[in-house]
Design a protein around this motif. Sequence first.
Motif, PDB file in Angstrom:
ATOM      1  N   ILE A 164       0.837  -1.203   0.000  1.00 12.42           N
ATOM      2  CA  ILE A 164       0.000   0.000   0.000  1.00 12.42           C
ATOM      3  C   ILE A 164       0.870   1.250   0.000  1.00 12.42           C
ATOM      4  CG2 ILE A 164      -1.626   1.328   1.399  1.00 12.42           C
ATOM      5  CD1 ILE A 164      -2.885  -1.317   2.245  1.00 12.42           C
ATOM      6  N   ARG A 165       1.910   1.257   0.845  1.00 13.83           N
ATOM      7  CA  ARG A 165       2.798   2.419   0.876  1.00 13.83           C
ATOM      8  C   ARG A 165       3.514   2.606  -0.456  1.00 13.83           C
ATOM      9  NH1 ARG A 165       3.628   0.518   6.254  1.00 13.83           N
ATOM     10  NH2 ARG A 165       5.407  -0.745   5.570  1.00 13.83           N
ATOM     11  N   ALA A 166       3.955   1.515  -1.075  1.00 15.11           N
ATOM     12  CA  ALA A 166       4.627   1.623  -2.369  1.00 15.11           C
ATOM     13  C   ALA A 166       3.681   2.186  -3.433  1.00 15.11           C
ATOM     14  CB  ALA A 166       5.161   0.258  -2.792  1.00 15.11           C
ATOM     15  N   LEU A 167       2.445   1.714  -3.437  1.00 20.62           N
ATOM     16  CA  LEU A 167       1.479   2.220  -4.405  1.00 20.62           C
ATOM     17  C   LEU A 167       1.172   3.697  -4.173  1.00 20.62           C
ATOM     18  CD1 LEU A 167      -1.009  -0.795  -4.588  1.00 20.62           C
ATOM     19  CD2 LEU A 167       0.672  -0.097  -6.300  1.00 20.62           C
ATOM     20  N   GLU A 168       1.079   4.092  -2.911  1.00 26.54           N
ATOM     21  CA  GLU A 168       0.837   5.508  -2.622  1.00 26.54           C
ATOM     22  C   GLU A 168       2.010   6.366  -3.098  1.00 26.54           C
ATOM     23  OE1 GLU A 168       0.099   5.607   1.536  1.00 26.54           O
ATOM     24  OE2 GLU A 168      -2.025   5.002   1.353  1.00 26.54           O
ATOM     25  N   ASP A 169       3.252   5.881  -2.885  1.00 30.12           N
ATOM     26  CA  ASP A 169       4.420   6.624  -3.375  1.00 30.12           C
ATOM     27  C   ASP A 169       4.407   6.722  -4.898  1.00 30.12           C
ATOM     28  OD1 ASP A 169       5.242   6.906  -0.780  1.00 30.12           O
ATOM     29  OD2 ASP A 169       6.622   5.183  -0.841  1.00 30.12           O
ATOM     30  N   SER A 170       4.061   5.622  -5.553  1.00 34.55           N
ATOM     31  CA  SER A 170       3.985   5.650  -7.016  1.00 34.55           C
ATOM     32  C   SER A 170       2.919   6.630  -7.492  1.00 34.55           C
ATOM     33  CB  SER A 170       3.685   4.244  -7.540  1.00 34.55           C
ATOM     34  OG  SER A 170       4.692   3.324  -7.157  1.00 34.55           O
ATOM     35  N   GLN A 171       1.798   6.650  -6.778  1.00 33.95           N
ATOM     36  CA  GLN A 171       0.738   7.584  -7.156  1.00 33.95           C
ATOM     37  C   GLN A 171       1.209   9.034  -7.024  1.00 33.95           C
ATOM     38  OE1 GLN A 171      -2.754   7.296  -4.740  1.00 33.95           O
ATOM     39  NE2 GLN A 171      -4.035   8.432  -6.173  1.00 33.95           N
ATOM     40  N   ARG A 172       1.902   9.324  -5.909  1.00 37.25           N
ATOM     41  CA  ARG A 172       2.419  10.683  -5.747  1.00 37.25           C
ATOM     42  C   ARG A 172       3.442  11.020  -6.822  1.00 37.25           C
ATOM     43  NH1 ARG A 172       2.065   9.256  -0.182  1.00 37.25           N
ATOM     44  NH2 ARG A 172       4.202   8.492  -0.240  1.00 37.25           N
ATOM     45  N   GLN A 173       4.307  10.050  -7.142  1.00 37.40           N
ATOM     46  CA  GLN A 173       5.299  10.314  -8.185  1.00 37.40           C
ATOM     47  C   GLN A 173       4.649  10.532  -9.545  1.00 37.40           C
ATOM     48  OE1 GLN A 173       8.072   7.073  -8.064  1.00 37.40           O
ATOM     49  NE2 GLN A 173       8.898   7.636  -6.048  1.00 37.40           N
ATOM     50  N   LEU A 174       3.618   9.713  -9.810  1.00 31.07           N
ATOM     51  CA  LEU A 174       2.936   9.887 -11.086  1.00 31.07           C
ATOM     52  C   LEU A 174       2.250  11.243 -11.162  1.00 31.07           C
ATOM     53  CD1 LEU A 174       1.388   6.331 -11.603  1.00 31.07           C
ATOM     54  CD2 LEU A 174       3.277   7.374 -12.866  1.00 31.07           C
ATOM     55  N   ARG A 175       1.635  11.635 -10.049  1.00 29.44           N
ATOM     56  CA  ARG A 175       0.990  12.947 -10.067  1.00 29.44           C
ATOM     57  C   ARG A 175       2.001  14.063 -10.253  1.00 29.44           C
ATOM     58  NH1 ARG A 175      -3.478  12.447  -5.126  1.00 29.44           N
ATOM     59  NH2 ARG A 175      -4.914  11.029  -6.244  1.00 29.44           N
ATOM     60  N   SER A 176       3.105  13.980  -9.495  1.00 33.65           N
ATOM     61  CA  SER A 176       4.132  15.011  -9.646  1.00 33.65           C
ATOM     62  C   SER A 176       4.762  14.944 -11.032  1.00 33.65           C
ATOM     63  CB  SER A 176       5.210  14.847  -8.573  1.00 33.65           C
ATOM     64  OG  SER A 176       5.849  13.573  -8.697  1.00 33.65           O
ATOM     65  N   GLY A 177       4.990  13.712 -11.527  1.00 42.45           N
ATOM     66  CA  GLY A 177       5.535  13.585 -12.875  1.00 42.45           C
ATOM     67  C   GLY A 177       4.581  14.099 -13.927  1.00 42.45           C
ATOM     68  N   GLU A 178       3.280  13.830 -13.711  1.00 45.47           N
ATOM     69  CA  GLU A 178       2.294  14.339 -14.665  1.00 45.47           C
ATOM     70  C   GLU A 178       2.269  15.854 -14.666  1.00 45.47           C
ATOM     71  OE1 GLU A 178      -2.521  13.943 -15.561  1.00 45.47           O
ATOM     72  OE2 GLU A 178      -1.586  12.918 -13.851  1.00 45.47           O
ATOM     73  N   GLN A 179       2.359  16.430 -13.471  1.00 45.41           N
ATOM     74  CA  GLN A 179       2.397  17.890 -13.403  1.00 45.41           C
ATOM     75  C   GLN A 179       3.659  18.413 -14.070  1.00 45.41           C
ATOM     76  OE1 GLN A 179       2.016  18.827  -9.262  1.00 45.41           O
ATOM     77  NE2 GLN A 179      -0.150  18.205  -9.135  1.00 45.41           N
ATOM     78  N   GLY A 180       4.785  17.713 -13.809  1.00 42.64           N
ATOM     79  CA  GLY A 180       6.027  18.141 -14.454  1.00 42.64           C
ATOM     80  C   GLY A 180       5.961  18.013 -15.965  1.00 42.64           C
ATOM     81  N   ARG A 181       5.382  16.878 -16.410  1.00 44.03           N
ATOM     82  CA  ARG A 181       5.269  16.708 -17.860  1.00 44.03           C
ATOM     83  C   ARG A 181       4.322  17.736 -18.474  1.00 44.03           C
ATOM     84  NH1 ARG A 181       5.313  11.297 -16.237  1.00 44.03           N
ATOM     85  NH2 ARG A 181       3.036  11.203 -16.282  1.00 44.03           N
ATOM     86  N   GLN A 182       3.263  18.045 -17.759  1.00 45.00           N
ATOM     87  CA  GLN A 182       2.337  19.048 -18.278  1.00 45.00           C
ATOM     88  C   GLN A 182       3.000  20.417 -18.355  1.00 45.00           C
ATOM     89  OE1 GLN A 182      -0.663  18.398 -19.492  1.00 45.00           O
ATOM     90  NE2 GLN A 182      -0.868  20.569 -20.098  1.00 45.00           N
ATOM     91  N   ALA A 183       3.769  20.741 -17.301  1.00 41.62           N
ATOM     92  CA  ALA A 183       4.479  22.021 -17.320  1.00 41.62           C
ATOM     93  C   ALA A 183       5.504  22.051 -18.455  1.00 41.62           C
ATOM     94  CB  ALA A 183       5.168  22.256 -15.976  1.00 41.62           C
ATOM     95  N   ALA A 184       6.228  20.915 -18.627  1.00 41.74           N
ATOM     96  CA  ALA A 184       7.203  20.871 -19.724  1.00 41.74           C
ATOM     97  C   ALA A 184       6.516  20.967 -21.078  1.00 41.74           C
ATOM     98  CB  ALA A 184       8.012  19.573 -19.623  1.00 41.74           C
ATOM     99  N   LEU A 185       5.344  20.313 -21.172  1.00 36.08           N
ATOM    100  CA  LEU A 185       4.604  20.389 -22.435  1.00 36.08           C
ATOM    101  C   LEU A 185       4.127  21.808 -22.713  1.00 36.08           C
ATOM    102  CD1 LEU A 185       3.336  18.924 -24.838  1.00 36.08           C
ATOM    103  CD2 LEU A 185       1.342  18.454 -23.391  1.00 36.08           C
ATOM    104  N   ASP A 186       3.659  22.475 -21.676  1.00 35.70           N
ATOM    105  CA  ASP A 186       3.234  23.859 -21.859  1.00 35.70           C
ATOM    106  C   ASP A 186       4.409  24.742 -22.272  1.00 35.70           C
ATOM    107  OD1 ASP A 186       0.724  23.032 -21.109  1.00 35.70           O
ATOM    108  OD2 ASP A 186       0.924  23.710 -19.021  1.00 35.70           O
ATOM    109  N   GLU A 187       5.551  24.517 -21.615  1.00 35.95           N
ATOM    110  CA  GLU A 187       6.727  25.303 -21.974  1.00 35.95           C
ATOM    111  C   GLU A 187       7.190  25.005 -23.402  1.00 35.95           C
ATOM    112  OE1 GLU A 187       9.888  27.982 -21.538  1.00 35.95           O
ATOM    113  OE2 GLU A 187       8.017  27.680 -20.421  1.00 35.95           O
ATOM    114  N   ALA A 188       7.151  23.725 -23.757  1.00 41.33           N
ATOM    115  CA  ALA A 188       7.544  23.385 -25.133  1.00 41.33           C
ATOM    116  C   ALA A 188       6.584  23.990 -26.149  1.00 41.33           C
ATOM    117  CB  ALA A 188       7.587  21.862 -25.288  1.00 41.33           C
ATOM    118  N   THR A 189       5.314  23.993 -25.817  1.00 41.72           N
ATOM    119  CA  THR A 189       4.334  24.602 -26.728  1.00 41.72           C
ATOM    120  C   THR A 189       4.587  26.095 -26.876  1.00 41.72           C
ATOM    121  OG1 THR A 189       2.705  22.942 -26.075  1.00 41.72           O
ATOM    122  CG2 THR A 189       1.886  24.935 -27.143  1.00 41.72           C
ATOM    123  N   ARG A 190       4.894  26.729 -25.744  1.00 44.27           N
ATOM    124  CA  ARG A 190       5.164  28.164 -25.812  1.00 44.27           C
ATOM    125  C   ARG A 190       6.401  28.444 -26.657  1.00 44.27           C
ATOM    126  NH1 ARG A 190       8.286  31.836 -23.372  1.00 44.27           N
ATOM    127  NH2 ARG A 190       9.304  30.219 -22.134  1.00 44.27           N
TER     128      ARG A 190
END
Length: 335
Positions: A164-190
């Motif tokens: 359960i703890r490992a899955l929660e960590d993965s979920q947090r990483q995915l969320r942070s990674g998704e936010q990072g990827r979205q920010a990078a995508l926005d920057e690349a688009t700009r």
Amino acid sequence: MSDEQTDTGTGWPQPAGPVRPGGPAGEPDPRPDAPDPDELSPLAPQEPAQPSDDEPAAEPGVEPVDDGATVDLSAVSRSGEPVAGSDGLAEPVGESAAPVVAGRSRWSTAGVMIAALLALLGFTLVVQLKTTSTDPTLGATRQEDLVRILSDLDARENRLQQDIRALEDSQRQLRSGEQGRQAALDEATRRADELGILAGTLPAVGPGLTVQFDAGVKPISANRVLDAVQELRGAGAEAMQISGGDRATVRIIASTYFLDGDNGSLMVEGRRLSGPYTITVIGDPATMRTALNIPGGVVASVRGDGGNVTFGEREVAEVSALHVPIKLEHARPVS
């Protein structure tokens, strides 16, 4: 009983002797030394007779009997229990002694049996309740096996908690990674939009101005137009296009070149334009206008040749002409 004894009706034997003078039974003896009749009554207490020297003394607890038999009173139990007779057998004392003892014996045995049955019934009920309320498999399992099962369950719980703890960590990483990827995508688009505007592959709008060149005695040369473009770039122009009198329009980018054509025409990127020429530029209007009006600059040169330069500020200037993307053959990005 001896024939010389008579029955007085009291149950006690009365020794036979001469009839007391004095009349019928019940009347007092008229003799002065006669004993009191109550003293002769078998119901009245009498003092024990003192043995004479010729007679042996009676043993304690043994009452003399007229017929010569003795009864050992010490052998009689005060609780009514049977006593041993002369023949060694137990003899009851009194009429009700035997029934009381037998009743007590029967009651004790029945009580023990009833208590045993009740205890057995209670034990059976407890076992039945435990059997129905628990798993029969676990109920028949040994204590060592139960301990092992409990240990396995604890270990499994620990593993599940770790998962359960490992899955929660993965979920947090995915969320942070998704936010990072979205920010990078926005920057690349700009950045892509900016590069597209600079490369001329995307249209652009924004505040700016229009600069119109009218020829005088001499036609507007390619050098004068190139000087104006260079001054505008230096003043912060972000997007530009040039139009001719025939409404032909060419997007101006970093690689755009200008040549003089026939009959005062102008060649831009290999396309012929005729005057007057109008440059539409997006940027700070005041800064760009100042850059063109510096002494000895573009405006002064055109006016020296007999021509004229007209400015028109635009809150929304539109650069809609597009440039064909340039295919690079040699340049590569540095990795």
